[in-house]
Design an enzyme around this catalytic site. Structure first.
Site, PDB file in Angstrom:
ATOM      1  N   GLY A 172       0.821  -1.209   0.000  1.00  0.00           N
ATOM      2  CA  GLY A 172       0.000   0.000   0.000  1.00  0.00           C
ATOM      3  C   GLY A 172       0.856   1.260   0.000  1.00  0.00           C
ATOM      4  N   ASN A 215      -2.610  -8.761   0.535  1.00  0.00           N
ATOM      5  CA  ASN A 215      -3.530  -9.462  -0.375  1.00  0.00           C
ATOM      6  C   ASN A 215      -3.929  -8.596  -1.569  1.00  0.00           C
ATOM      7  OD1 ASN A 215      -5.230  -7.622   0.778  1.00  0.00           O
ATOM      8  ND2 ASN A 215      -6.814  -9.075   1.378  1.00  0.00           N
ATOM      9  N   ASN A 247      -4.097 -12.183  14.475  1.00  0.00           N
ATOM     10  CA  ASN A 247      -3.160 -13.157  13.885  1.00  0.00           C
ATOM     11  C   ASN A 247      -1.724 -12.637  13.968  1.00  0.00           C
ATOM     12  OD1 ASN A 247      -5.025 -15.125  13.182  1.00  0.00           O
ATOM     13  ND2 ASN A 247      -5.358 -14.313  11.115  1.00  0.00           N
ATOM     14  N   ALA A 291      -0.522   0.181  13.180  1.00  0.00           N
ATOM     15  CA  ALA A 291      -0.875   1.444  12.517  1.00  0.00           C
ATOM     16  C   ALA A 291      -2.306   1.813  12.880  1.00  0.00           C
ATOM     17  CB  ALA A 291      -0.737   1.296  11.006  1.00  0.00           C
ATOM     18  N   TYR A 312     -14.415   1.252  10.002  1.00  0.00           N
ATOM     19  CA  TYR A 312     -12.983   1.581  10.101  1.00  0.00           C
ATOM     20  C   TYR A 312     -12.639   2.017  11.529  1.00  0.00           C
ATOM     21  CZ  TYR A 312      -8.542   3.913   8.822  1.00  0.00           C
ATOM     22  OH  TYR A 312      -7.224   4.313   8.725  1.00  0.00           O
ATOM     23  N   LYS A 367     -10.252  -0.088  14.135  1.00  0.00           N
ATOM     24  CA  LYS A 367      -8.969   0.431  14.629  1.00  0.00           C
ATOM     25  C   LYS A 367      -8.977   0.543  16.154  1.00  0.00           C
ATOM     26  CE  LYS A 367      -6.549   0.957  10.869  1.00  0.00           C
ATOM     27  NZ  LYS A 367      -5.247   0.327  10.667  1.00  0.00           N
ATOM     28  N   TYR A 398      -2.539  -7.777  24.369  1.00  0.00           N
ATOM     29  CA  TYR A 398      -1.389  -8.687  24.183  1.00  0.00           C
ATOM     30  C   TYR A 398      -0.184  -8.172  24.958  1.00  0.00           C
ATOM     31  CZ  TYR A 398      -3.264 -12.101  20.917  1.00  0.00           C
ATOM     32  OH  TYR A 398      -3.969 -13.142  20.360  1.00  0.00           O
ATOM     33  N   THR A 455      -2.057  11.545   5.813  1.00  0.00           N
ATOM     34  CA  THR A 455      -0.740  11.587   5.182  1.00  0.00           C
ATOM     35  C   THR A 455      -0.910  11.502   3.660  1.00  0.00           C
ATOM     36  OG1 THR A 455       0.183  10.517   7.125  1.00  0.00           O
ATOM     37  CG2 THR A 455       1.516  10.423   5.134  1.00  0.00           C
TER      38      THR A 455
HETATM   39  P1  NAD Z   1      -3.441   1.540   1.503  1.00  0.00           P
HETATM   40  O1  NAD Z   1      -4.835   1.141   1.158  1.00  0.00           O
HETATM   41  O2  NAD Z   1      -2.611   2.172   0.454  1.00  0.00           O
HETATM   42  O3  NAD Z   1      -2.629   0.291   2.070  1.00  0.00           O
HETATM   43  C1  NAD Z   1      -3.230  -0.731   2.815  1.00  0.00           C
HETATM   44  C2  NAD Z   1      -2.647  -2.063   2.372  1.00  0.00           C
HETATM   45  O4  NAD Z   1      -3.220  -3.126   3.154  1.00  0.00           O
HETATM   46  C3  NAD Z   1      -2.963  -2.388   0.897  1.00  0.00           C
HETATM   47  O5  NAD Z   1      -1.781  -2.746   0.220  1.00  0.00           O
HETATM   48  C4  NAD Z   1      -3.942  -3.555   0.988  1.00  0.00           C
HETATM   49  O6  NAD Z   1      -3.911  -4.387  -0.135  1.00  0.00           O
HETATM   50  C5  NAD Z   1      -3.506  -4.223   2.277  1.00  0.00           C
HETATM   51  N1  NAD Z   1      -4.528  -5.063   2.900  1.00  0.00           N
HETATM   52  C6  NAD Z   1      -5.807  -4.752   3.212  1.00  0.00           C
HETATM   53  N2  NAD Z   1      -6.429  -5.792   3.784  1.00  0.00           N
HETATM   54  C7  NAD Z   1      -5.508  -6.799   3.856  1.00  0.00           C
HETATM   55  C8  NAD Z   1      -5.548  -8.139   4.343  1.00  0.00           C
HETATM   56  N3  NAD Z   1      -6.649  -8.666   4.886  1.00  0.00           N
HETATM   57  N4  NAD Z   1      -4.422  -8.877   4.264  1.00  0.00           N
HETATM   58  C9  NAD Z   1      -3.287  -8.376   3.710  1.00  0.00           C
HETATM   59  N5  NAD Z   1      -3.198  -7.116   3.238  1.00  0.00           N
HETATM   60  C10 NAD Z   1      -4.306  -6.337   3.302  1.00  0.00           C
HETATM   61  O7  NAD Z   1      -3.551   2.488   2.787  1.00  0.00           O
HETATM   62  P2  NAD Z   1      -2.430   3.363   3.524  1.00  0.00           P
HETATM   63  O8  NAD Z   1      -2.828   4.772   3.430  1.00  0.00           O
HETATM   64  O9  NAD Z   1      -1.080   2.947   3.101  1.00  0.00           O
HETATM   65  O10 NAD Z   1      -2.666   2.914   5.040  1.00  0.00           O
HETATM   66  C11 NAD Z   1      -1.819   1.957   5.662  1.00  0.00           C
HETATM   67  C12 NAD Z   1      -2.174   1.851   7.134  1.00  0.00           C
HETATM   68  O11 NAD Z   1      -2.005   3.129   7.774  1.00  0.00           O
HETATM   69  C13 NAD Z   1      -3.615   1.420   7.386  1.00  0.00           C
HETATM   70  O12 NAD Z   1      -3.661   0.536   8.471  1.00  0.00           O
HETATM   71  C14 NAD Z   1      -4.304   2.713   7.723  1.00  0.00           C
HETATM   72  O13 NAD Z   1      -5.418   2.515   8.556  1.00  0.00           O
HETATM   73  C15 NAD Z   1      -3.203   3.501   8.424  1.00  0.00           C
HETATM   74  N6  NAD Z   1      -3.433   4.948   8.311  1.00  0.00           N
HETATM   75  C16 NAD Z   1      -3.159   5.615   7.157  1.00  0.00           C
HETATM   76  C17 NAD Z   1      -3.403   6.991   7.072  1.00  0.00           C
HETATM   77  C18 NAD Z   1      -3.090   7.801   5.843  1.00  0.00           C
HETATM   78  O14 NAD Z   1      -3.321   9.017   5.839  1.00  0.00           O
HETATM   79  N7  NAD Z   1      -2.546   7.238   4.788  1.00  0.00           N
HETATM   80  C19 NAD Z   1      -3.963   7.659   8.178  1.00  0.00           C
HETATM   81  C20 NAD Z   1      -4.257   6.933   9.312  1.00  0.00           C
HETATM   82  C21 NAD Z   1      -3.965   5.583   9.385  1.00  0.00           C
END
Ligand code: NAD
Ligand code: UDP
Length: 317
Positions: free
Chosen positions: A10, A32, A98, A113, A144, A148, A158, A174
């Site tokens: 991601g 995935n 997991n 995260a 969501y 979280k 844990y 971000t």
């Molecule tokens: P993104 O959607 O680009 O990346 C998320 C990744 O998780 C993707 O590659 C997706 O394929 C993978 N994924 C989802 N479900 C899955 C599963 N069951 N098994 C394996 N992989 C799985 O989002 P992002 O912006 O890179 O966010 C990454 C993390 O940071 C997330 O947990 C998000 O909640 C957290 N976050 C991001 C922001 C932001 O501004 N970007 C803000 C707050 C929190």
């Protein structure tokens, strides 16, 4: 170290994989590809210390001995998590547990995260880590927010019951290269619209606020937290707060676009204001963001330009 990054294909996860490889670690990325893309991992394609596992983390898996887990898997943009509501609840609950089981098995450190969405539509401003939040548990965003909040609870449990060495980062909005062009987030939408000469879609009156952090600052903060000895949530974000209308003006300025602004309805439960109090990160980690909004948008422009162009080429085929 041998490090597991879930969600490593991601936006944030792929930047994290790059940074960990640059720091000399071996990285296993489990993803995935629900919302991620292999393109994000292209710079690591020939890296011997990098391994990709096409894996849904909601299914128990075992990547072998690992020293650190960064649990980043989850849809993250409102458009994505509303489209994949059940998957979002599952990855935040079953998926995170997991990973916590893996951390327990291998005595690995664990960083979860989390998100500013844990504060919901906040009644305290700016948001400090001690604030418990104002979340609608049955509204559309709850898939969501509550996933979280559950993941934070599981991480603390844990730590308390199984003595796993955990950390929780509350990430605030971000942006930067590798944001998916179609994820509906404010910067991806505005950049795409500005570069195509279409009107920028401002939801509501545009006076709601967000505090936007450039991706390299966010990753530096997350890595600093990963090295600290603190188990409680820590905000990592940029405290410079802008209205969404100001964000639209900033995108127009940086892109040189003459697009207009068009007002559309505000989504339900859209937080009215959001700004991190980063006193804890400043004192605990000596971290603060360095890149202000206009500079970050300039650093992102080329990526968005080429993403918009590739999308146009694909549409013609
Ligand atoms: P993104 O959607 O680009 O990346 C998320 C990744 O998780 C993707 O590659 C997706 O394929 C993978 N994924 C989802 N479900 C899955 C599963 N069951 N098994 C394996 N992989 C799985 O989002 P992002 O912006 O890179 O966010 C990454 C993390 O940071 C997330 O947990 C998000 O909640 C957290 N976050 C991001 C922001 C932001 O501004 N970007 C803000 C707050 C929190
Ligand atoms: N937003 C907007 N126009 C868009 C996309 C988003 O006005 O095309 C607004 C949205 O209503 C919210 C803010 O921008 O107030 C940030 O939205 P985003 O989806 O990026 O993330 P959120 O912080 O809501 O999770």
């Amino acid at each position: 170290m041998r490090v597991l990054v879930t969600g490593g294909a991601g936006f944030l996860g792929s930047h994290l994989c790059d940074a960990l490889i640059a720091d000399g670690h071996s990285v296993v990325c489990a993803d995935n590809l629900l919302t991620g893309r292999m393109d994000n991992l292209a710079p690591l394609a020939n890296e011997p210390r990098f391994e990709f596992l096409h894996q849904d983390i909601c299914v128990p898996f075992d990547p072998g001995k690992i020293d650190y887990i960064f649990d980043f898997a989850s849809p993250a943009s409102p458009v994505d998590y509303l489209r994949h509501g059940i998957e979002t609840l599952q990855v935040g609950s079953v998926g995170t547990m997991n990973c916590l089981d893996l951390a327990r098995k291998y005595h690995a450190k664990f960083l979860m995260a989390s998100t500013s969405e844990c504060y919901g539509d906040p009644l305290e401003h700016p948001q400090r880590e001690s604030y418990w939040g104002h979340v609608n548990p049955v509204g559309p965003r709850s898939v969501y927010d509550e996933a979280k909040r559950f993941a934070e609870a599981a991480t603390m449990a844990y730590h308390r019951y199984h003595h796993v060495d955990t950390r929780i980062v509350r990430i605030f909005n971000t942006y930067g290269p590798r944001l998916q062009i179609n994820d509906g987030r404010v910067i991806s939408n505005f950049m795409k619209q500005a570069l195509r000469g279409e009107p920028l879609t401002v939801y509501g009156d545009g006076l709601q606020t967000r505090s936007l952090c450039y991706v390299s600052d966010e990753i530096t903060g997350i890595l600093a937290l990963s090295r600290a000895n603190d188990h409680w949530p820590t905000n990592i974000g940029n405290p410079a707060e802008f209205t969404i209308l100001e964000c639209a003006q900033a995108v127009l300025k940086v892109s040189g676009s003459t697009s207009t602004v068009k007002f559309e309805p505000l989504p339900q439960d859209d937080p009215k204001q959001r700004c991190p109090d980063i006193t804890k990160a400043r004192t605990l980690l000596g971290w603060e963001p360095k890149i202000e909004l206009l500079a970050g948008l300039r650093l992102s422009l080329e990526y968005f330009r080429s993403a918009v162009e590739s999308q146009a080429v694909r549409a013609q085929k």
